[in-house]
Structures are given as structure tokens and as C-alpha cells.
Design a protein around this motif. Structure first.
Motif, PDB file in Angstrom:
ATOM      1  N   MET A   1      50.480  51.128  37.068  1.00  0.00           N
ATOM      2  CA  MET A   1      50.734  49.753  36.639  1.00  0.00           C
ATOM      3  C   MET A   1      49.895  48.794  37.489  1.00  0.00           C
ATOM      4  O   MET A   1      49.835  48.928  38.700  1.00  0.00           O
ATOM      5  CB  MET A   1      52.222  49.448  36.839  1.00  0.00           C
ATOM      6  N   SER A   2      49.230  47.882  36.815  1.00  0.00           N
ATOM      7  CA  SER A   2      48.383  46.966  37.588  1.00  0.00           C
ATOM      8  C   SER A   2      49.239  45.917  38.326  1.00  0.00           C
ATOM      9  O   SER A   2      50.364  45.632  37.926  1.00  0.00           O
ATOM     10  CB  SER A   2      47.398  46.266  36.662  1.00  0.00           C
ATOM     11  N   GLU A   3      48.655  45.378  39.369  1.00  0.00           N
ATOM     12  CA  GLU A   3      49.397  44.394  40.164  1.00  0.00           C
ATOM     13  C   GLU A   3      49.517  43.079  39.412  1.00  0.00           C
ATOM     14  O   GLU A   3      48.539  42.579  38.854  1.00  0.00           O
ATOM     15  CB  GLU A   3      48.666  44.141  41.481  1.00  0.00           C
ATOM     16  N   ARG A   4      50.718  42.549  39.431  1.00  0.00           N
ATOM     17  CA  ARG A   4      50.992  41.288  38.723  1.00  0.00           C
ATOM     18  C   ARG A   4      50.888  40.089  39.660  1.00  0.00           C
ATOM     19  O   ARG A   4      51.355  39.009  39.337  1.00  0.00           O
ATOM     20  CB  ARG A   4      52.384  41.350  38.129  1.00  0.00           C
ATOM     21  N   TYR A   5      50.327  40.327  40.821  1.00  0.00           N
ATOM     22  CA  TYR A   5      50.176  39.229  41.785  1.00  0.00           C
ATOM     23  C   TYR A   5      48.856  39.439  42.531  1.00  0.00           C
ATOM     24  O   TYR A   5      48.272  40.530  42.501  1.00  0.00           O
ATOM     25  CB  TYR A   5      51.368  39.178  42.745  1.00  0.00           C
ATOM     26  N   TYR A   6      48.409  38.386  43.216  1.00  0.00           N
ATOM     27  CA  TYR A   6      47.111  38.414  43.887  1.00  0.00           C
ATOM     28  C   TYR A   6      47.317  38.891  45.327  1.00  0.00           C
ATOM     29  O   TYR A   6      47.642  38.111  46.224  1.00  0.00           O
ATOM     30  CB  TYR A   6      46.511  37.009  43.844  1.00  0.00           C
ATOM     31  N   SER A   7      47.143  40.190  45.542  1.00  0.00           N
ATOM     32  CA  SER A   7      47.473  40.756  46.851  1.00  0.00           C
ATOM     33  C   SER A   7      46.340  40.557  47.863  1.00  0.00           C
ATOM     34  O   SER A   7      45.177  40.375  47.501  1.00  0.00           O
ATOM     35  CB  SER A   7      47.788  42.249  46.713  1.00  0.00           C
ATOM     36  N   LEU A   8      46.710  40.647  49.121  1.00  0.00           N
ATOM     37  CA  LEU A   8      45.728  40.526  50.199  1.00  0.00           C
ATOM     38  C   LEU A   8      44.689  41.649  50.111  1.00  0.00           C
ATOM     39  O   LEU A   8      43.502  41.429  50.336  1.00  0.00           O
ATOM     40  CB  LEU A   8      46.447  40.566  51.561  1.00  0.00           C
ATOM     41  N   ASN A   9      45.139  42.844  49.738  1.00  0.00           N
ATOM     42  CA  ASN A   9      44.202  43.974  49.590  1.00  0.00           C
ATOM     43  C   ASN A   9      43.146  43.675  48.547  1.00  0.00           C
ATOM     44  O   ASN A   9      41.956  43.950  48.741  1.00  0.00           O
ATOM     45  CB  ASN A   9      44.959  45.238  49.147  1.00  0.00           C
ATOM     46  N   THR A  10      43.585  43.111  47.424  1.00  0.00           N
ATOM     47  CA  THR A  10      42.639  42.757  46.355  1.00  0.00           C
ATOM     48  C   THR A  10      41.636  41.727  46.864  1.00  0.00           C
ATOM     49  O   THR A  10      40.423  41.840  46.614  1.00  0.00           O
ATOM     50  CB  THR A  10      43.415  42.187  45.146  1.00  0.00           C
ATOM     51  N   TYR A  11      42.135  40.719  47.582  1.00  0.00           N
ATOM     52  CA  TYR A  11      41.262  39.677  48.133  1.00  0.00           C
ATOM     53  C   TYR A  11      40.219  40.302  49.072  1.00  0.00           C
ATOM     54  O   TYR A  11      39.019  40.046  48.961  1.00  0.00           O
ATOM     55  CB  TYR A  11      42.127  38.649  48.866  1.00  0.00           C
ATOM     56  N   PHE A  12      40.681  41.142  50.007  1.00  0.00           N
ATOM     57  CA  PHE A  12      39.766  41.741  50.977  1.00  0.00           C
ATOM     58  C   PHE A  12      38.754  42.676  50.301  1.00  0.00           C
ATOM     59  O   PHE A  12      37.577  42.672  50.628  1.00  0.00           O
ATOM     60  CB  PHE A  12      40.548  42.524  52.038  1.00  0.00           C
ATOM     61  N   LYS A  13      39.244  43.498  49.373  1.00  0.00           N
ATOM     62  CA  LYS A  13      38.342  44.434  48.672  1.00  0.00           C
ATOM     63  C   LYS A  13      37.250  43.658  47.938  1.00  0.00           C
ATOM     64  O   LYS A  13      36.068  44.023  47.981  1.00  0.00           O
ATOM     65  CB  LYS A  13      39.136  45.286  47.675  1.00  0.00           C
ATOM     66  N   GLY A  14      37.658  42.563  47.293  1.00  0.00           N
ATOM     67  CA  GLY A  14      36.696  41.750  46.534  1.00  0.00           C
ATOM     68  C   GLY A  14      35.654  41.117  47.446  1.00  0.00           C
ATOM     69  O   GLY A  14      34.482  41.019  47.093  1.00  0.00           O
ATOM     70  N   LEU A  15      36.083  40.722  48.627  1.00  0.00           N
ATOM     71  CA  LEU A  15      35.195  39.992  49.532  1.00  0.00           C
ATOM     72  C   LEU A  15      34.349  40.916  50.394  1.00  0.00           C
ATOM     73  O   LEU A  15      33.170  40.656  50.652  1.00  0.00           O
ATOM     74  CB  LEU A  15      36.066  39.094  50.436  1.00  0.00           C
TER      75      LEU A  15
END
Ligand code: SF4
Length: 310
Positions: A1-15
Motif C-alpha cells: 500500500m502506498s503512503e498516504r502522507y508525505y514522509s521524511l523518508n520520501t523527502y530525503f530519498k527524493g532529495l
């Protein structure tokens, strides 16, 4: 299931394209809410460690704490953010802060710092120092709010007001510093309405991140005494999952969710037992949002944000 919120991990991975882990350090500061300047009692949930993590090489200078972590645990495929966690990490003179903050950049895998502090322990000089470091580094200022209700802040002996928080966020944003707000769901006397008000308050400010904690009772805290005297009751696991999902729905979608639950080691924990089921609860909060066909920010009230930096 995909994350329904903007997680810190997603932010860091993207950056950064890599996982970023936090190295928690204790810089040896105290807190005005403990050393007598404001009070000697501290916030009712805080223990003698200043709400810090347990796995810190506490007695060493900060650079040595970081160095020991890097030597024993660091991997080449990860980056690290040094987190000044326990007590109030802006509660010292500017020269001391300058030396301590800059001392941790001793490995190229350390991409930045995160500074935990109180909203009433910042001034222009300190903000300028933090802003200077944030030029080219990942820098977060972690500000305790806990609740936007002044009556609650008084009840939990925070020693600052919601206005203090608002002023600190606006000043930090003007200086170009990212603020992460800390919130607790389940504080004594609070209801769903208070949590909604706190989410709306945060969403209306130029806050860039949020840490959501559940209320737990740690040993050697004022809360422990209140709990033993049956003067407070705790939020249940199911209610927390519901309330955390409600809270996320009201938080602006661009705000990064640094945390969805508090952390406490078994040896320090009095209650609730489900504090130790963090992964399951975080999964269930996401599942709850999915079940509602909802997501972070679905009900965010886009009130006026004081400065157009988001
Ligand atoms: S401000 Fe932080 S360190 Fe100070 S008493 Fe409260 S939780 Fe503890």
C-alpha cells in the motif's frame, strides 16, 4: 500500500537519493524549564534525560559522539543527519553554539543537523547562526509546540504560549530555516477538537515538518505520579490511530511528516504497552487513511500563511 502522507523518508530519498539516518547526540545543555529560570519541574511528560533518546554516548563531546557512531555503524550507501535531541539545544551563548553545531561535520556522509529546542529560546543572533549553517546543509529546527491550546500548555507546564511558537516559526522562516513542529495527541484534558485546532494552527504557519507523538508515560516524570494517582487516562491504541489519521487530513500536504508516533524503550516505559508496537501502528494509520479514501491534507484549511515560502 502506498503512503498516504508525505514522509521524511520520501523527502530525503527524493532529495539525496539515499536513506538518511539520524545520529542523536547530547550536547550537554539544560533547559530553562528545568534549571529554575522558568521552572524546576519541567514539562509533565519529560524525564531527567530531557526527553532524549537512550542510545547516546552522553558523556563525550558532541564530535566524539558522532565519530563513535560513524566508526561503529555508518554505511557507505547512507547519509546522516546529526540530531541535537535532549533538553534545549539553543540554550547557550552564541560562541558555544557555533562551536558545537559546526563540530559535527567530520565526515562527508553527514549532510546536516537537526536542532531540538523551545520556541522561547531563540533570538536573532541564534537564528542567523543556524541560517548560516543551513546554506548548503540540511538544517532543521525542531520546535516543541505539543498543543495550540494555551490552557493545555499551562496544564502540562510548558512555560511558553502558542503565541511564542507562532513568533518563533515566523522569525525562523524569515531567516530561511525549516521548522519541524512537535505535537502530542492524548494530552490530559484534550479532545478531538483540540487536535484539529492544533493541526489547523500548524497548517496556517510556514512550518515545513511535523512530528506527531502519542502520549506515553515514562518513568520519573510528573505524568507517572498523575497516572499512579489515577488522575489521568491515556488515549487508546484505536483512538490514536483514528486521531492521527484525522490530524494528517488537516495538515497541509507539503508538510513533511517526520514521525507518526512517540518512541520509548521498554525499560523506561510505564504505559501504554502499545508504545512498543510502533511499526504496526504507523502501518495502521496509513491503512486507516486508505480505508477512508483519504490522504494528508484532504481537509487542510488553507488559511493565510504568513510568508510565501511554501
Ligand atoms: S522543554 Fe524539553 S527539555 Fe525542557 S522540560 Fe520540556 S520536554 Fe524537558
Amino acid at each position: 500500500m502506498s503512503e498516504r502522507y508525505y514522509s521524511l523518508n520520501t523527502y530525503f530519498k527524493g532529495l539525496y537519493g539515499k536513506k538518511v539516518r539520524k545520529i542523536c547526540v547530547d550536547a550537554g545543555f539544560t533547559c530553562p524549564n528545568r534549571d529554575g529560570k522558568l521552572s524546576q519541574k519541567g514539562c509533565i511528560f519529560c524525564d531527567e534525560k530531557g526527553s532524549g533518546a537512550d542510545d547516546i554516548f552522553r558523556k563525550l563531546p558532541v564530535w566524539e559522539q558522532v565519530s563513535k557512531y560513524i566508526e561503529s555503524k555508518a554505511k557507505d550507501n547512507e547519509y546522516y543527519l546529526v540530531y541535537f535531541q535532549p533538553f534545549t539545544n539553543t540554550y547557550a551563548g552564541i560562541e558555544i553554539l557555533d562551536t558545537i553545531y559546526k563540530s559535527v561535520f567530520l565526515d562527508e556522509r553527514i549532510i546536516g543537523i537537526s536542532i531540538g529546542t523551545r520556541p522561547d529560546c531563540l533570538d536573532e543572533e541564534k537564528l542567523m547562526l543556524i541560517a548560516e549553517i543551513s546554506g548548503g546543509k540540511e538544517v532543521w529546527l525542531e520546535l516543541g509546540l505539543q498543543s495550540s491550546n494555551d490552557a493545555t500548555l499551562e496544564r502540562i507546564n510548558r512555560g511558553h504560549s502558542r503565541k511564542d511558537f507562532e513568533k518563533a516559526v515566523i522569525a525562523s522562516d524569515k531567516a530561511g530555516i525549516k521548522v519541524c513542529a512537535h505535537v502530542i495527541l492524548g494530552l490530559p484534558g484534550e479532545s478531538s477538537e483540540d487536535y484539529a485546532n492544533t493541526a489547523d494552527f500548524i497548517s496556517a504557519l510556514p512550518v515545513k515538518g511535523v512530528k506527531i507523538h502519542h502520549l506515553y508515560i515514562a518513568k520519573n516524570t510528573e505524568l507517572e505520579k498523575l497516572y499512579a494517582g489515577e488522575e489521568i487516562s491515556l488515549i487508546t491504541k484505536d483512538a490514536y490511530i483514528q486521531e492521527a489519521a484525522n490530524f494528517l487530513e488537516r495538515i497541509r500536504p507539503d508538510i513533511i511528516i517526520h514521525r507518526l508516533m512517540g518512541d520509548c524503550r521498554k525499560e523506561r516505559l510505564i504505559a501504554p504497552d502499545w508504545t512498543l508496537q510502533k511499526s504496526e501502528i504507523v502501518r495502521n494509520i496509513n491503512k486507516e487513511l486508505a480505508g477512508r479514501h483519504s490522504w494528508q491534507g484532504k481537509k487542510a484549511h488553507q488559511i493565510i500563511v504568513p510568508r510565501g515560502t511554501i
